[in-house]
Design an enzyme around this catalytic site. Structure first.
Site, PDB file in Angstrom:
ATOM      1  N   LYS A 132     -17.332  -1.035   5.464  1.00  0.00           N
ATOM      2  CA  LYS A 132     -17.740  -2.003   4.454  1.00  0.00           C
ATOM      3  C   LYS A 132     -19.261  -2.028   4.252  1.00  0.00           C
ATOM      4  CE  LYS A 132     -16.940  -6.758   2.972  1.00  0.00           C
ATOM      5  NZ  LYS A 132     -16.345  -8.070   3.283  1.00  0.00           N
TER       6      LYS A 132
ATOM      7  N   MET B 106      24.266   8.828   2.912  1.00  0.00           N
ATOM      8  CA  MET B 106      24.144  10.140   3.542  1.00  0.00           C
ATOM      9  C   MET B 106      24.386  10.038   5.048  1.00  0.00           C
ATOM     10  SD  MET B 106      23.810  13.298   3.032  1.00  0.00           S
ATOM     11  CE  MET B 106      22.900  13.942   1.625  1.00  0.00           C
TER      12      MET B 106
ATOM     13  N   PHE C 273     -11.492  -7.338  13.726  1.00  0.00           N
ATOM     14  CA  PHE C 273     -10.413  -7.812  12.861  1.00  0.00           C
ATOM     15  C   PHE C 273     -10.089  -6.749  11.806  1.00  0.00           C
ATOM     16  CE2 PHE C 273      -9.074 -10.142   8.967  1.00  0.00           C
ATOM     17  CZ  PHE C 273      -7.832 -10.533   9.435  1.00  0.00           C
ATOM     18  N   GLN C 274      -8.833  -6.462  11.638  1.00  0.00           N
ATOM     19  CA  GLN C 274      -8.345  -5.456  10.692  1.00  0.00           C
ATOM     20  C   GLN C 274      -9.011  -4.098  10.903  1.00  0.00           C
ATOM     21  OE1 GLN C 274      -8.289  -7.145   6.653  1.00  0.00           O
ATOM     22  NE2 GLN C 274      -6.214  -7.874   7.076  1.00  0.00           N
TER      23      GLN C 274
ATOM     24  N   GLU D  65       0.824  -1.216   0.000  1.00  0.00           N
ATOM     25  CA  GLU D  65       0.000   0.000   0.000  1.00  0.00           C
ATOM     26  C   GLU D  65       0.858   1.266   0.000  1.00  0.00           C
ATOM     27  OE1 GLU D  65      -0.530  -2.612   1.949  1.00  0.00           O
ATOM     28  OE2 GLU D  65      -2.632  -3.224   1.776  1.00  0.00           O
TER      29      GLU D  65
END
Lengths: 165, 580
Positions: free
Chosen positions: B187, B494, B137-138, B75
């Site tokens: 959802k 760096m 969940f999630q 993502e």
């Protein structure tokens, strides 16, 4: 009262707005002295009265950053404008029968009220500007303050209705 | 035959009835409403990654004929790709992720877009409304998490809110000072139905676009510009966002004012132009920093006086009166006190300034700057071995500065900023504010998707590239002809440089000698790759890559301990630079 500013902030009355405002103060390191919030005559709009400590630079930044929040409708620094300000305090003070008379006298002087009497305690309610509230709190100290609850300042500009631009 | 053809016509009839029904449908699922509204808003590409909470959304997307979906492999890649898409096209970038980990994986990409003011809309799935707050969940409180790193965010709790919320999100993301907006979509809301009304009125009472400063303010700036004998323009990302590059060029040429750009402003002014000073600040050119230090008028346009530019604020442009032109009132006076605060869109303000000023020469000042340029050019020691700077120079020469260049973050980024001479606006795509390693490859994906025929480079470091290396699969899947120029020094270069200069050469955790064979790795993903270890191999390799019009990774094994110079030590004055 040096360096303290009273901001009157109109916000949309939605969940999460308080978090956004409080989060902004925390994130950018500004100090909130007090914050009071409630809905206005328009149920879709709430007003926050925020007392913030800081110099001109901080107040300018706070104002500009608040104005950037999408749900903030208007910010105005009313510190120097003609306004009425009030705070409410509840003080639970130790009050054995022997000192109750003395306490009641002080309550009268401040035009405060006793709103609850326990076995050895009193709850006193007072409203007024910050100076008065601080004064009644300190005058109760010698008796033994058990608990204090303060609402934080609310304020309103004097004169005709304050219109949102 | 006749039976069959009868059947055929029956089927076709049913088909056309279905189609008609589709057209006359007025009620749609929430997911369909999202896709329809995105189509209405002109969205052509979405970068994303599916998951449980966005299943209905992906189902609706499956039927869309107008929107192309690019499946990244993480993502974070989707967010950076949307970012690169937005920066290179000027359109709003869109990304989608599922709830919980999908949403939190977007966070770095959103923060990156926020710091660099990139217009982006991120849509995240969420658990069903009645499951929110139960540690389902999630589940993750993504609106809470992204509050400080979005311009605004929304949690939709009513299917009727979908269309207006999407419209608001795009409006907020793309107007004023642009920025990312997140929409969290439970959802169950995506499967509930509602009528589709594309004409719905949208009102955002607290969102007002900044009003441009009055004529008086702009006239006084014009007067100051006319009076100034040693002016400098300090131009930033705001110039690119307002598409003001033509006006900037006209203004600079009319009044003969040298122009230095920030990292974000790079490409807003042609770098082969005699008035160009290149970048200023920590790794800026000596002449840009000298010019800012000695100028009598500094004209900041679409900039934010970031610490990487100013160094020690108390000595920054200490001899100058400062003009600050910006669309965000909160930026003006935030880091540096200014003499001429101007609120407004860079383009509109420059148009007014062009009207209010007359031609001017500034001969003496330009001569002084010309001398600095000769005395302190951007340079490096050529020892015949493969130097990272040489690779960047060759990319610049071979493309004529007309390619798109995305970078990761680190030494290679600063060399690219110094030595790749951009000739076209919005072609230099780099993570400025947040400094996100792993940005370049997915950003290059977004750039190439937005500009399918353009030559696109990801100038990468071996540390950064590994942070989103999985996106090589995306590059291969969509046959994006990105050229990855890997400046491989087998160090976190760096950080190593800072350790060498400020930490007694103790290379704590910066040696990446143990690394994969990038050529084999790229080949495993299905792309062409080659290794270059000698100076003379650089040009042919680059030519081959560009001409192949296929994804290619070139693994340049450069001198390991090369440093980026000039350099202003952090917090130091930009008058005093380490020159290597």
């Amino acid at each position: 009262m040096e360096n303290k500013h009273t901001l009157s902030v109109l916000v949309e009355n939605r969940p999460g707005v308080l978090t956004r405002v409080a989060g902004l103060f925390a994130r950018r390191g500004y100090n909130i002295d007090s914050l009071a919030v409630g809905r206005t005559e328009n149920p879709a709009v709430s007003r926050m009265t925020i007392v913030v400590e800081g110099d001109e630079y901080v107040i300018e930044q706070v104002t500009k950053q608040l104005e950037k929040l999408v749900e903030v409708i208007e910010v105005s620094d009313i510190t120097k404008k003609e306004h009425v300000e009030r705070e409410l305090i509840l003080i639970k003070v130790k009050a054995e029968p022997s000192v109750r008379g003395e306490i009641m006298q002080i309550v009268d002087i401040f035009r405060a009220r006793v709103v609850d009497i326990g076995k050895d305690t009193l709850i006193i309610e007072a409203t007024g500007d910050i100076g008065k509230i601080n004064a009644i709190e300190s005058s109760m100290k010698p008796f033994g303050i058990l608990e204090v609850v303060r609402t934080g300042k609310v304020a309103m500009l004097r004169g005709p209705k304050y219109e949102i631009e | 035959m006749s039976v069959r053809s009868e059947r055929m016509s029956e089927v076709m009839q049913v088909g056309s009835i279905k189609e008609k029904a589709e057209k006359s449908r007025t009620v749609f699922s929430g997911a369909e409403l999202v896709i329809k509204t995105l189509e209405d808003l002109g969205v052509e590409v979405i970068f994303g990654f599916p998951g449980g909470a966005v299943l209905p959304l992906y189902d609706a997307l499956y039927h869309s004929k107008k929107i192309r979906h690019i499946l990244t492999r993480h993502e974070q890649g989707a967010a950076h790709a949307a970012d690169g898409y937005a920066r290179s096209s000027g359109k709003v970038g869109v990304c989608i992720a599922t709830s919980g980990p999908g949403a939190t994986n977007l966070v770095t990409g959103i923060a990156n877009a926020y710091m660099d003011s990139v217009p982006m809309v991120a849509i995240t799935g969420q658990v069903a409304v009645n499951a929110i707050g139960r540690d389902s969940f999630q589940e993750a409180d993504i609106t809470g998490i992204t509050m400080p790193i979005t311009k605004h965010n929304f949690l939709i709790k009513d299917v009727k809110e979908i269309v207006p919320t999407l419209k608001k999100a795009f409006y907020i993301a793309s107007t004023g000072r642009p920025g990312p907006v997140l929409i969290d979509l439970p959802k169950d809301i995506t499967v509930k139905e509602a009528e589709y009304n594309p004409w719905v009125d949208v009102e955002i009472p607290g969102y007002r676009l900044p009003v441009m400063s009055g004529n008086g303010t702009i006239s006084s700036v014009a007067e100051a510009v006319m009076q100034s004998e040693k002016p400098v323009i300090y131009a930033g990302g705001g110039v690119l966002k307002s598409k003001a590059e033509k006006e900037l060029l006209a203004f600079a040429e009319k009044l003969n004012i040298p122009v230095t750009t920030t990292l974000m402003g790079k490409s807003c002014f042609p770098e082969n132009h005699p008035l160009s000073l290149g970048m200023l600040g920590m790794h800026g050119t000596v002449y840009a920093n000298y010019a800012v230090s000695q100028c009598d008028l500094l004209i900041g346009i679409g900039v934010r006086f970031a610490d990487r530019v100013t160094g020690d604020v108390s000595t920054f442009a200490e001899n100058a009166r400062i003009v600050h032109i910006d669309i965000d009132p909160a930026e003006i006076g935030k880091n540096v006190a200014v003499d001429f605060p101007v609120i407004g869109d860079a383009k509109e303000v420059l148009v007014r300034l062009l009207e209010l000023t007359q031609e001017k020469k500034n001969t003496q000042w330009l001569k002084t700057i010309e001398e600095w340029k000769k005395q302190y050019p951007l340079t490096y020691k050529d020892n015949g071995k493969l130097k990272p700077q040489y690779v960047i120079e060759q990319i610049s020469e071979l493309t004529g500065g007309k390619a798109f260049v995305a970078t990761e973050v680190g030494q290679h980024q600063m060399w690219a900023a110094q030595l790749y001479k951009t000739a076209v606006p919005r072609t230099f795509i780099s993570s400025g504010g947040l400094g996100t390693m792993g940005f370049g490859l997915p950003a290059a994906i977004g750039v190439q998707v937005a500009n399918p025929d353009a030559v696109v480079f990801d100038i990468a470091g071996d540390g950064s590239l590994q942070m989103n290396i999985q996106e090589l699969a995306t590059v291969v899947q969509y046959e994006l002809p990105i050229n990855i120029a890997l400046i491989n020094n087998r160090y976190l270069g760096m950080v190593r440089q800072w350790q060498e200069i400020f930490h007694g050469g103790r290379y704590s955790q910066t040696d990446l000698s143990c690394q994969p064979d990038f050529v084999k790795l790229a080949e495993a993903y299905g792309m062409e790759a080659l290794r270059v270890e000698k100076k003379e191999e650089v040009r042919p390799a680059l030519k081959k890559a560009i001409e192949s019009k296929k994804p290619v990774l070139i693994d340049f094994w450069v001198e390991r301990e090369e440093n980026v110079f000039p350099m202003v030590p952090p917090g130091g004055s930009i008058k005093k630079m380490l020159r290597g």
